[in-house]
Design a protein around this motif. Structure first.
Motif, mmCIF file in Angstrom:
data_model
loop_
_atom_site.group_PDB
_atom_site.id
_atom_site.type_symbol
_atom_site.label_atom_id
_atom_site.label_comp_id
_atom_site.label_asym_id
_atom_site.label_seq_id
_atom_site.Cartn_x
_atom_site.Cartn_y
_atom_site.Cartn_z
ATOM 1 N N MET A 248 -17.821 -80.530 -18.783
ATOM 2 C CA MET A 248 -19.144 -79.994 -18.203
ATOM 3 C C MET A 248 -19.324 -78.861 -17.515
ATOM 4 S SD MET A 248 -20.750 -82.291 -19.686
ATOM 5 C CE MET A 248 -22.445 -81.888 -19.077
ATOM 6 N N PRO A 249 -18.344 -78.265 -17.032
ATOM 7 C CA PRO A 249 -18.451 -76.896 -16.393
ATOM 8 C C PRO A 249 -18.709 -75.841 -17.173
ATOM 9 C CG PRO A 249 -16.829 -78.254 -15.213
ATOM 10 C CD PRO A 249 -16.945 -78.884 -16.479
ATOM 11 N N HIS A 250 -18.399 -76.023 -18.679
ATOM 12 C CA HIS A 250 -18.654 -75.105 -19.481
ATOM 13 C C HIS A 250 -20.022 -75.197 -20.241
ATOM 14 C CE1 HIS A 250 -14.446 -73.624 -19.220
ATOM 15 N NE2 HIS A 250 -14.005 -74.927 -19.371
ATOM 16 N N MET A 251 -20.891 -76.206 -19.811
ATOM 17 C CA MET A 251 -21.978 -76.350 -20.512
ATOM 18 C C MET A 251 -22.941 -75.171 -19.827
ATOM 19 S SD MET A 251 -21.445 -78.289 -22.900
ATOM 20 C CE MET A 251 -22.487 -79.465 -23.625
ATOM 21 N N GLN A 252 -23.099 -75.425 -18.664
ATOM 22 C CA GLN A 252 -24.208 -74.556 -18.024
ATOM 23 C C GLN A 252 -23.686 -73.025 -18.127
ATOM 24 O OE1 GLN A 252 -26.702 -75.769 -16.329
ATOM 25 N NE2 GLN A 252 -27.438 -73.587 -15.646
ATOM 26 N N PRO A 253 -22.618 -72.451 -18.236
ATOM 27 C CA PRO A 253 -22.336 -71.091 -18.442
ATOM 28 C C PRO A 253 -22.826 -70.704 -19.859
ATOM 29 C CG PRO A 253 -20.325 -71.838 -17.383
ATOM 30 C CD PRO A 253 -21.442 -73.066 -17.572
ATOM 31 N N ALA A 254 -22.623 -71.851 -20.877
ATOM 32 C CA ALA A 254 -22.825 -71.517 -21.985
ATOM 33 C C ALA A 254 -24.438 -71.487 -22.464
ATOM 34 C CB ALA A 254 -22.345 -72.625 -23.073
ATOM 35 N N MET A 255 -25.027 -72.327 -21.735
ATOM 36 C CA MET A 255 -26.695 -72.431 -21.789
ATOM 37 C C MET A 255 -27.358 -70.953 -21.260
ATOM 38 S SD MET A 255 -27.986 -76.116 -21.342
ATOM 39 C CE MET A 255 -27.481 -76.255 -19.621
ATOM 40 N N GLN A 256 -26.345 -70.744 -19.870
ATOM 41 C CA GLN A 256 -27.026 -69.256 -19.350
ATOM 42 C C GLN A 256 -26.779 -68.157 -20.352
ATOM 43 O OE1 GLN A 256 -24.789 -69.822 -15.733
ATOM 44 N NE2 GLN A 256 -26.393 -70.770 -14.696
ATOM 45 N N ALA A 257 -25.463 -68.067 -20.850
ATOM 46 C CA ALA A 257 -25.238 -66.884 -21.959
ATOM 47 C C ALA A 257 -26.166 -67.020 -22.942
ATOM 48 C CB ALA A 257 -23.851 -67.081 -22.201
ATOM 49 N N HIS A 258 -26.867 -68.148 -23.391
ATOM 50 C CA HIS A 258 -27.412 -68.209 -24.764
ATOM 51 C C HIS A 258 -28.787 -67.712 -24.063
ATOM 52 C CE1 HIS A 258 -29.533 -69.743 -28.199
ATOM 53 N NE2 HIS A 258 -28.018 -69.988 -28.523
ATOM 54 N N ALA A 259 -29.276 -68.228 -23.188
ATOM 55 C CA ALA A 259 -30.404 -67.707 -22.385
ATOM 56 C C ALA A 259 -30.631 -66.308 -22.248
ATOM 57 C CB ALA A 259 -30.821 -68.324 -21.338
ATOM 58 N N ALA A 260 -29.528 -65.699 -21.846
ATOM 59 C CA ALA A 260 -29.446 -64.206 -21.628
ATOM 60 C C ALA A 260 -29.377 -63.462 -22.704
ATOM 61 C CB ALA A 260 -28.200 -63.816 -20.667
ATOM 62 N N ALA A 261 -28.804 -64.043 -23.971
ATOM 63 C CA ALA A 261 -28.926 -63.538 -25.258
ATOM 64 C C ALA A 261 -30.433 -63.437 -25.851
ATOM 65 C CB ALA A 261 -28.214 -64.197 -25.911
#
Length: 188
Positions: free
Chosen positions: A76-89
Motif C-alpha cells: 500500500m505505501p507504493h499506491m499513493q506515490p504511484a497516483m501522485q506521479a500519475h497525477a503530476a504526469a
C-alpha cells in the motif's frame, strides 16, 4: 481513505484495459486456475472473506490476518506515490508545450511504484496459498470461479472495491483478468 486510494489506483492503472474489453471476460475454472497461478494465489483478503466456506482453522486465520497486515505495510505505501506521479504526469500535459521527457519520467515513477506494489501483493498471495491445505486450495478455486461466473468478471470485481476489506483482493483479480488470463484467442 484507504478504500478510495485503492479504487483510484485501480481506475488509473486498469481503467483503460477494462474499457477496451468487449465483451467482458467470463472466467471458467481452468482460467481461474491460470489467474491464481499468475498472481501467486489468492490474496489473504479474499481467502479470509471465504474463511467459513473453506473451513479455515483458527491458526490459519491468524496467519492470513498477519499476511494481510504485512501486505498493507509493504504494498500500500507504493499506491499513493504511484497516483501522485500519475497525477503530476497528467498535469504536465496541460501546458501549451508539454515537456514529454518530464511526462515520461513521471509515468516511469508511477510504474516503478506499481511494480513494487504488485510484487509485494504476489509475494503475499504465494504465502497465503502455502497456509491452505490442498483441499482448501481446490475449494478456493471453485468458489472464486463461481463468484466470477455469478457476477461477471468486469461487473462483480469493481463493485467489490467499494468495500475497503475487499479492495486489495479485487484489485489483484482485476489485474489478473486484464493481463489476459481467461481471454480466448481468435481461432483457439
Amino acid at each position: 481513505m484507504r478504500a478510495w486510494t485503492i479504487a483510484a489506483a485501480a481506475v488509473l492503472l486498469f481503467g483503460a484495459p477494462v474499457a477496451a474489453q468487449d465483451p467482458p471476460v467470463q472466467m471458467g475454472q481452468a482460467n481461474v486456475q491460470q489467474c491464481l497461478a499468475m498472481m501467486g494465489g489468492a490474496h489473504p483478503e479474499l481467502v479470509l472473506h471465504l474463511a467459513d466456506s473453506l473451513g479455515l482453522a483458527a491458526d490459519q486465520r491468524t496467519r492470513l490476518e498477519a499476511l494481510r497486515e504485512r501486505n498493507r505495510e509493504t504494498a500500500m505505501p507504493h499506491m499513493q506515490p504511484a497516483m501522485q506521479a500519475h497525477a503530476a504526469a497528467a498535469a504536465l500535459l496541460r501546458a501549451d508545450a508539454p515537456d514529454f521527457a518530464a511526462y515520461e519520467a513521471k509515468l516511469r515513477e508511477a510504474a516503478d511504484h506499481m511494480v513494487l506494489a504488485h510484487v509485494a501483493m504476489v509475494r503475499t498471495g504465494v504465502e497465503a496459498r502455502q497456509v491452505l491445505t490442498a483441499e482448501q486450495r481446490t475449494r478456493l478455486e471453485q468458489l472464486i470461479g463461481s463468484m466470477m461466473q455469478m457476477h461477471g468478471a468486469a461487473q462483480g470485481m469493481p463493485g467489490m472495491m467499494q468495500r475497503e476489506e475487499h479492495g486489495m483482493a479485487s484489485m489483484m483479480m482485476m489485474h489478473c483478468m486484464m493481463m489476459g488470463a481467461g481471454q480466448h484467442q481468435p481461432g483457439h
